[in-house]
Enzyme design. Structure first.
Site, PDB file in Angstrom:
ATOM      1  N   PRO A 169       3.146   2.612  -2.073  1.00  0.00           N
ATOM      2  CA  PRO A 169       3.146   3.457  -3.273  1.00  0.00           C
ATOM      3  C   PRO A 169       1.842   4.248  -3.436  1.00  0.00           C
ATOM      4  O   PRO A 169       1.859   5.411  -3.845  1.00  0.00           O
ATOM      5  CB  PRO A 169       3.334   2.452  -4.415  1.00  0.00           C
ATOM      6  CG  PRO A 169       4.043   1.301  -3.789  1.00  0.00           C
ATOM      7  CD  PRO A 169       3.470   1.209  -2.412  1.00  0.00           C
ATOM      8  N   TYR A 170       0.712   3.615  -3.103  1.00  0.00           N
ATOM      9  CA  TYR A 170      -0.584   4.287  -3.192  1.00  0.00           C
ATOM     10  C   TYR A 170      -0.650   5.444  -2.193  1.00  0.00           C
ATOM     11  O   TYR A 170      -1.093   6.553  -2.525  1.00  0.00           O
ATOM     12  CB  TYR A 170      -1.694   3.273  -2.918  1.00  0.00           C
ATOM     13  CG  TYR A 170      -3.074   3.867  -2.830  1.00  0.00           C
ATOM     14  CD1 TYR A 170      -3.752   4.288  -3.968  1.00  0.00           C
ATOM     15  CD2 TYR A 170      -3.723   3.999  -1.599  1.00  0.00           C
ATOM     16  CE1 TYR A 170      -5.030   4.838  -3.889  1.00  0.00           C
ATOM     17  CE2 TYR A 170      -4.995   4.538  -1.503  1.00  0.00           C
ATOM     18  CZ  TYR A 170      -5.639   4.957  -2.655  1.00  0.00           C
ATOM     19  OH  TYR A 170      -6.895   5.500  -2.574  1.00  0.00           O
ATOM     20  N   ALA A 171      -0.191   5.191  -0.963  1.00  0.00           N
ATOM     21  CA  ALA A 171      -0.225   6.239   0.063  1.00  0.00           C
ATOM     22  C   ALA A 171       0.676   7.412  -0.323  1.00  0.00           C
ATOM     23  O   ALA A 171       0.315   8.576  -0.128  1.00  0.00           O
ATOM     24  CB  ALA A 171       0.203   5.652   1.413  1.00  0.00           C
TER      25      ALA A 171
ATOM     26  N   LYS B 188      -1.056   9.456  -3.136  1.00  0.00           N
ATOM     27  CA  LYS B 188      -2.125  10.304  -2.612  1.00  0.00           C
ATOM     28  C   LYS B 188      -1.566  11.479  -1.812  1.00  0.00           C
ATOM     29  O   LYS B 188      -2.034  12.613  -1.931  1.00  0.00           O
ATOM     30  CB  LYS B 188      -3.093   9.475  -1.751  1.00  0.00           C
ATOM     31  CG  LYS B 188      -4.002   8.563  -2.544  1.00  0.00           C
ATOM     32  CD  LYS B 188      -4.853   9.359  -3.523  1.00  0.00           C
ATOM     33  CE  LYS B 188      -5.838   8.498  -4.274  1.00  0.00           C
ATOM     34  NZ  LYS B 188      -6.559   9.260  -5.334  1.00  0.00           N
TER      35      LYS B 188
ATOM     36  N   MET C  36       0.799  -1.222   0.000  1.00  0.00           N
ATOM     37  CA  MET C  36       0.000   0.000   0.000  1.00  0.00           C
ATOM     38  C   MET C  36       0.837   1.281   0.000  1.00  0.00           C
ATOM     39  O   MET C  36       0.325   2.356  -0.276  1.00  0.00           O
ATOM     40  CB  MET C  36      -0.935   0.016   1.219  1.00  0.00           C
ATOM     41  CG  MET C  36      -2.030  -1.042   1.173  1.00  0.00           C
ATOM     42  SD  MET C  36      -3.071  -0.879  -0.300  1.00  0.00           S
ATOM     43  CE  MET C  36      -3.802   0.732  -0.043  1.00  0.00           C
TER      44      MET C  36
END
Length: 217
Positions: free
Chosen positions: A125-127, A130, A123
């Site tokens: 890279p997603y965090a 964002k 998670m």
């Protein structure tokens, strides 16, 4: 207002289009594939435009007053697509919005951006995407609203949420919320003066969405 929905073919995006149908806003759904057009029209989109976030999609902003950015690469893709869609796609959308003088840019972010270093390797890279896209929006000069829900599910909407403007960890226990309620928050954020240049976190709760949004200062 003429509202461009970026990521209209996603699960939250489709709910946004359905919510906009019940408002006085005119909706334009941005989709990537020709075969997605009919479904978005059936859901209630006033206009559907083709565009790819990995390419130039500035044409979609013609005549647009407000933007809801709800695009995401999805859980089945790798960090490369997360970088190109969730971060670079959002960056380009902000630039295009700035060029045409968009009045309000509403960003669907995530509570995952709260503490990147505590996220799992999957998670992270997603965090990061964002967190950085939120930061870019905040520095852009646009009137923005950033909405950070926790993990979303497909249960029936309740119409009730809990909203926090701070980021204390104790706010995020059992931080679930339905996608339909998230869409309702995004649509109801459009044009609200008290939400300009604000960001907040949401989860399922006991306050009506309208009342919760009115508490933002």
């Amino acid at each position: 207002m003429n509202v461009l929905v970026i990521g209209a073919n996603g699960q939250v995006g489709k709910e946004i289009i359905k919510k906009l149908k019940d408002t006085t806003h005119v909706s334009t759904a941005l989709v990537r594939k020709e075969e997605q057009v009919n479904e978005l029209e059936t859901l209630g989109a006033d206009h559907v435009v083709l565009g790819d976030l990995e390419e130039d999609f500035s044409h979609a902003f013609k005549g647009i007053d407000s933007v809801i950015f709800a695009a995401g690469s999805g859980g089945s893709t790798g960090p490369d697509k997360t970088l190109l869609i969730d971060l670079w796609g959002a960056k380009k959308a902000v630039d295009y919005a700035t060029e045409v003088g968009v009045k309000h840019f509403v960003q669907l972010s995530a509570a995952d951006s709260l503490d990147v270093d505590e996220e799992s390797d999957k998670m992270k890279p997603y965090a990061v995407a964002k967190y950085m896209s939120d930061y870019y929006i905040e520095q852009s000069g646009l009137n923005y609203t950033i909405v950070r829900p926790g993990p979303m599910n497909n249960e029936n909407a309740t119409g009730n949420i809990e909203l926090h403007q701070t980021s204390r960890k104790d706010h995020f226990n059992d931080y679930l919320i339905t996608r339909e309620d998230v869409a309702h928050v995004l649509v109801n954020s459009l044009g609200k003066e008290n939400l300009l240049e604000k960001s907040f976190y949401i989860k399922q709760g006991d306050s009506s969405i309208e009342n919760a949004l009115s508490t933002v200062r």
